[in-house]
Design an enzyme around this catalytic site. Structure first.
Site, PDB file in Angstrom:
ATOM      1  N   SER A 152       0.812  -1.219   0.000  1.00  0.00           N
ATOM      2  CA  SER A 152       0.000   0.000   0.000  1.00  0.00           C
ATOM      3  C   SER A 152       0.848   1.271   0.000  1.00  0.00           C
ATOM      4  CB  SER A 152      -0.951  -0.014   1.208  1.00  0.00           C
ATOM      5  OG  SER A 152      -0.232  -0.166   2.408  1.00  0.00           O
ATOM      6  N   GLY A 161       8.106  -0.180   0.070  1.00  0.00           N
ATOM      7  CA  GLY A 161       7.747  -0.145   1.483  1.00  0.00           C
ATOM      8  C   GLY A 161       8.459  -1.248   2.251  1.00  0.00           C
ATOM      9  N   ALA A 162       8.106  -1.382   3.521  1.00  0.00           N
ATOM     10  CA  ALA A 162       8.692  -2.434   4.364  1.00  0.00           C
ATOM     11  C   ALA A 162       7.742  -2.717   5.513  1.00  0.00           C
ATOM     12  CB  ALA A 162      10.048  -1.993   4.902  1.00  0.00           C
ATOM     13  N   ASP A 163       7.934  -3.866   6.130  1.00  0.00           N
ATOM     14  CA  ASP A 163       7.147  -4.209   7.320  1.00  0.00           C
ATOM     15  C   ASP A 163       7.853  -3.749   8.584  1.00  0.00           C
ATOM     16  OD1 ASP A 163       5.203  -5.566   5.711  1.00  0.00           O
ATOM     17  OD2 ASP A 163       6.767  -7.055   5.376  1.00  0.00           O
ATOM     18  N   GLY A 187       7.917  -8.434   2.789  1.00  0.00           N
ATOM     19  CA  GLY A 187       7.306  -9.653   2.272  1.00  0.00           C
ATOM     20  C   GLY A 187       5.933  -9.978   2.816  1.00  0.00           C
ATOM     21  N   GLY A 214       3.393  -8.789   1.789  1.00  0.00           N
ATOM     22  CA  GLY A 214       2.562  -8.885   0.587  1.00  0.00           C
ATOM     23  C   GLY A 214       2.910 -10.090  -0.274  1.00  0.00           C
ATOM     24  N   GLU A 272      10.915  -8.541  -5.206  1.00  0.00           N
ATOM     25  CA  GLU A 272      11.378  -7.269  -4.629  1.00  0.00           C
ATOM     26  C   GLU A 272      12.887  -7.293  -4.413  1.00  0.00           C
ATOM     27  OE1 GLU A 272       7.413  -5.985  -2.073  1.00  0.00           O
ATOM     28  OE2 GLU A 272       8.902  -7.234  -1.128  1.00  0.00           O
TER      29      GLU A 272
END
Ligand code: 5RP
Length: 233
Positions: free
Chosen positions: A36, A91-93, A104, A106, A112
């Site tokens: 997102s 983006g990143a978690d 990851g 997603g 990526e």
């Protein structure tokens, strides 16, 4: 309250997406991340292209991002056309103080990482909820695994201390765009030595890639209650 927080986070995602898009210059080959926050970058890049920016090309890290990019007027090629990118934005978690990342959630971690490895400059964009002092405290590490013999890989991951959830999509096992499965691995207390862990994970035959991006991002653009800030490694 939760809804207000979500709206706030959406605003932060838009802010970092737009800030990253200002870094794109005419003639660049640009990598498009997934998720997102990365989608906000794709929207902002699309607006800049409508306003006259002329990039040389773009490569997407997932089908989702490719479809979105095309819908906003970005022409997307594959990595066989451009093997060297100028800029990758994703983006990143989780983001730690050394700009090491977990990615990851997603499910696009392999593509990526391939795109990130082909780029000269990787800017990670995130809202401040993604900042952590130690990786693995809020999100599991996704490990992409070949389905054949996955039970053996699972045993070896458990021997490294991982508590494992196989990634699901509703009632069925999630399958990546590369026809693999994902084990989401949680390590009690987080990951004290990410480089060491990543090396151990890569030593397991059947592991294709991990969501630990340890030496990839050169810069982070983070938005939160204190505004938008840029961090460099
Ligand atoms: C997808 C990713 C995403 O970049 C990551 O999960 C962050 O997503 P979002 O911006 O939606 O929070 O790694 O594989």
């Amino acid at each position: 309250m939760a809804m207000r927080h979500d709206i706030q986070r959406d605003t932060w995602k838009q802010q970092v997406g737009s800030a990253a898009a200002t870094r794109v210059e005419n003639g660049m080959i640009v990598g498009l991340g997934t998720g997102s926050t990365a989608h906000q970058f794709i929207y902002a890049l699309g607006r800049r292209i409508q306003d006259g920016l002329r990039i040389a090309g773009a490569v997407a890290s997932s089908q989702d991002s490719k479809d979105l990019a095309i819908s906003v007027g970005i022409s997307v090629s594959d990595l066989d056309t451009y093997t060297e990118l100028d800029l990758y934005v994703d983006g990143a978690d989780e983001v730690d103080p050394q700009l090491r990342l977990i990615k990851g959630a997603g499910g696009a971690l392999l593509r990526e990482k391939i795109v990130a490895s082909a780029t000269r400059h990787f800017i990670v964009i995130a809202d401040s909820s993604k900042q952590v002092a130690r990786l693995g405290t809020g999100f599991p590490v996704p490990v992409e695994v070949v389905p054949f013999g996955a039970a053996l890989v699972r045993k070896r991951l458990e021997a490294l201390g991982a508590a494992i959830q196989i990634r699901m999509l509703g009632d069925t096992v999630f399958v990546t765009e590369n026809s693999n499965i994902i084990f989401d691995c949680t390590f009690a207390g987080g990951i004290a030595h990410p480089e060491e862990l990543d090396a151990h994970l890569h030593n397991i035959v059947g592991v294709v890639e991990t969501g630990l991006f340890l030496n990839f991002a050169q810069e982070a653009i983070i938005a939160g209650p204190d505004g938008v800030k840029t961090l460099s490694r």
